[in-house]
Design an enzyme around this catalytic site. Structure first.
Site, PDB file in Angstrom:
ATOM      1  CB  SER A 180      -8.113   3.649   2.829  1.00  0.00           C
ATOM      2  OG  SER A 180      -7.320   2.965   3.769  1.00  0.00           O
ATOM      3  CB  SER A 240      -8.499   0.834   5.698  1.00  0.00           C
ATOM      4  OG  SER A 240      -9.148   2.081   5.687  1.00  0.00           O
ATOM      5  CE  LYS A 249      -3.936   1.949   2.604  1.00  0.00           C
ATOM      6  NZ  LYS A 249      -4.849   1.736   3.756  1.00  0.00           N
TER       7      LYS A 249
END
Lengths: 97, 497
Positions: free
Chosen positions: B160, B184, B85
């Site tokens: 997210s 997330s 990420k």
């Protein structure tokens, strides 16, 4: 509670953000909606309840007092928008420019 | 051969590599081909590592192996392609956090998880898209690009960690790192039909991971199955002196426990709590149906499921938004245009520089949360909002403590609905926040939780089953997830791209 333009302007100033007229109007609406939503918490009786600051018990880690080389100065300063030698450079902070 | 390399689970791929039935070059080439084929439709990567460098790195590993050097059993992720990420530092690569503020930032150092990943000899394929600074639930707040749901490209991948979830679902990486502060990892995993695992707060070092809400942020993984997640947890868990909130525990040893365990024996007599509040009206009928089917599977195997109450459920989301926004407003103050990242042009004095830099560099959702956080921390509102939310956090923690005194795990859906379409919720913050309704509670209490695929809606969109465990109860959480996956095949379904 009522979220006013003045409140949002003042908060934005604390947070070092600028909103134009249109954004300000939009933000007042959004903030009003969110604040009304979170005010639901007022329904919960919390007298005598300890506030929870952190999910786990924090432990202070003691390090040996030795010098360690971590980042390369140039690699770090190379990320700065503006530098002067080994300093970060910014616009004038004090006095008349 | 049937199944392509990129469709295999991490552990299957690993065995083929360890046994010498595959070379690292073959694996990397296969994933690169897959990325080239699907990436224009999926859009997971903010930065893909240079192809030549990847292939050269693979060749070096293969050559070392053929010379008989280097014991690969010491390198548990040898040759396996991994995605990061974009809020996790990888030296030399971009670390934009999907924000204009850091659009051109390259990390000068490695996060602790990145250091461990290099030691494990995993191959870093690149950096994955996300909501800006992890604030969002659909990856639509990314200032840089759109990531699409591999199951249906009109739908969001969740967020997210939307890029991480989409990359795993599309077979672009063998597994991906994500972060989870309120769902997330688990919410995008549910939306894209993969496994999303968030360990106990503090289990995995946060050093080198951009802070959103420091008392909530947890590093975890998106994988094909729960056994993969157990294997990876054992590698990355454990104390890190660079992170003061890292738990002072040895790395976990979950994988070996699960690998040799008979799932039926494990499930027999297992005490499962399902809060009524997790299955209420807000849950769509199709999600509810899939989750009830999952309960049935577990009951058939001998688990005891009881419906219980979670008294403060309705207050979790408001408490979560106050506390995370407050922490975010403090964390985001570092973006001032001085040390790194964007700086506004043509500014005469420093205050104008701060304001213009932040106003131009940050997106709407981030600004809204900074403002909500600043508001709830400001004099006159601190007690009524911030401290009130902290007290409710205590009550939620106590709700969980009561449940875990009598039950081994808590189950429910991961999200109230399946994935939604682009633009559907972006202009309505409360509707967007609703997709995290069932996930924020685990972060409020710091507990481990997982989302595992539990079937599909009639529109062909994945549904996730959520399993939450007590503090440090990764073995229970992953154990139930793994047992469920040995009894079902939902996690074996792959999207057609």
């Amino acid at each position: 509670m009522q979220v006013t333009r003045d409140t949002v302007k003042e908060i934005a100033d604390y947070a070092m953000l600028t909103l134009n007229e249109q954004e300000l109007e939009h933000m007042v609406r959004d903030m009003q909606e969110i604040v009304s939503f979170v005010e639901k918490l007022n329904e919960v009786p919390t007298d005598g309840v300890e506030p929870m600051i952190h999910p786990v018990k924090l432990m202070i880690v003691m390090h040996d007092d030795t010098v360690q080389r971590t980042e390369d100065l140039d690699a770090v300063l190379g990320q700065a928008p503006d530098r002067s030698g080994s300093y970060f450079q910014v616009p004038q902070v004090l006095g008349e420019s | 051969m049937g199944e392509a390399l990129y469709e295999k689970s991490l552990l299957v791929l690993r065995k083929l590599l360890q046994d010498g039935d595959l070379t690292v070059s073959e694996v990397v080439q296969s994933y690169l081909t897959r990325v080239r084929t699907v990436e224009t439709r999926v859009g997971s990567f903010i930065e893909l590592a240079e192809e030549e460098a990847l292939l050269q790195g693979a060749k070096t590993l293969d050559e070392r192996r053929s010379r008989g050097e280097g014991d690969i059993s010491h390198h548990p992720l040898y040759g396996l392609p991994v995605g990061m990420k974009d809020n996790i530092a990888v030296r030399g690569m971009r670390m934009t956090n999907a924000s204009r503020m850091l659009e051109h930032y390259r990390s000068p150092y490695d996060a602790t998880v990145t250091t461990r990943l290099r030691e494990a000899e995993g191959i870093i394929m690149g950096k994955l898209n996300m909501d800006e600074f992890a604030m969002g639930s659909s990856t639509e707040t990314s200032a840089l690009q759109t990531t699409r749901n591999p199951w249906h490209t009109d739908y969001v991948p969740g967020g997210s960690s939307g890029g991480s979830a989409a990359a795993v679902a599309a077979g672009e990486v063998a597994f991906a790192f994500g972060t989870d502060s309120g769902g997330s990892i688990r919410q995008p995993a549910a939306y894209t039909g993969v496994v999303g695992f968030k360990p106990t707060y503090g289990r995995i070092s946060r050093f080198g991971v951009a802070a959103f809400a420091s008392s909530f942020d947890t590093v975890g993984f998106l994988t094909r199955d729960a056994l993969d997640a157990a294997f990876i947890l054992d590698i990355f868990s454990g104390f890190d002196e660079k992170d003061t909130t890292s738990l002072p525990h040895e790395p976990t040893n979950v994988y070996h426990t699960l690998k040799d365990r008979d799932p039926d024996t494990f499930l027999k007599g297992l005490r499962i709590a399902v809060p009524h509040e997790f299955m209420g009206e807000v849950i769509s009928p199709e999600v509810k149906a899939r989750i009830e089917e999952a309960f049935h599977v577990l009951e058939q195997a001998g688990a005891h499921i009881e419906y219980v109450h979670f008294p403060h459920m309705a207050y979790a989301e408001p408490a979560y938004y106050i506390l995370t926004s407050a922490e975010a407003s403090s964390n985001m103050s570092r973006f001032d245009g001085v040390r790194y990242g964007y700086r506004a042009k043509d500014v005469e004095d420093i205050e104008t520089m701060f304001k213009k830099t932040r106003s131009e560099g940050l997106g709407w959702e981030v600004k809204r949360r900074i403002l909500l956080g600043t508001f709830s921390l400001s004099a006159g509102h601190y007690e009524a909002f911030y401290q009130k939310a902290q007290k409710v956090r205590t009550l939620i923690h106590e709700d969980f403590a009561r449940l875990f005194a009598d039950y081994d795990v808590v189950l429910g859906p991961t999200t109230p609905t399946a994935a939604f379409k682009f633009g559907e919720r972006l202009s309505d913050p409360l509707k967007m926040y609703e997709s995290d309704l069932l996930t924020v509670i685990a972060n409020l209490a710091g507990l481990p939780a997982i989302s595992v695929p539990a079937g599909f809606t009639s529109a062909g969109l994945p549904v996730g089953l959520q399993i939450m465990g007590p503090m440090l109860g990764e073995e229970e959480v992953l154990g139930v997830a793994h047992a469920y996956q040995t009894l079902t095949e939902h996690h074996l379904a792959r999207p057609t791209l």
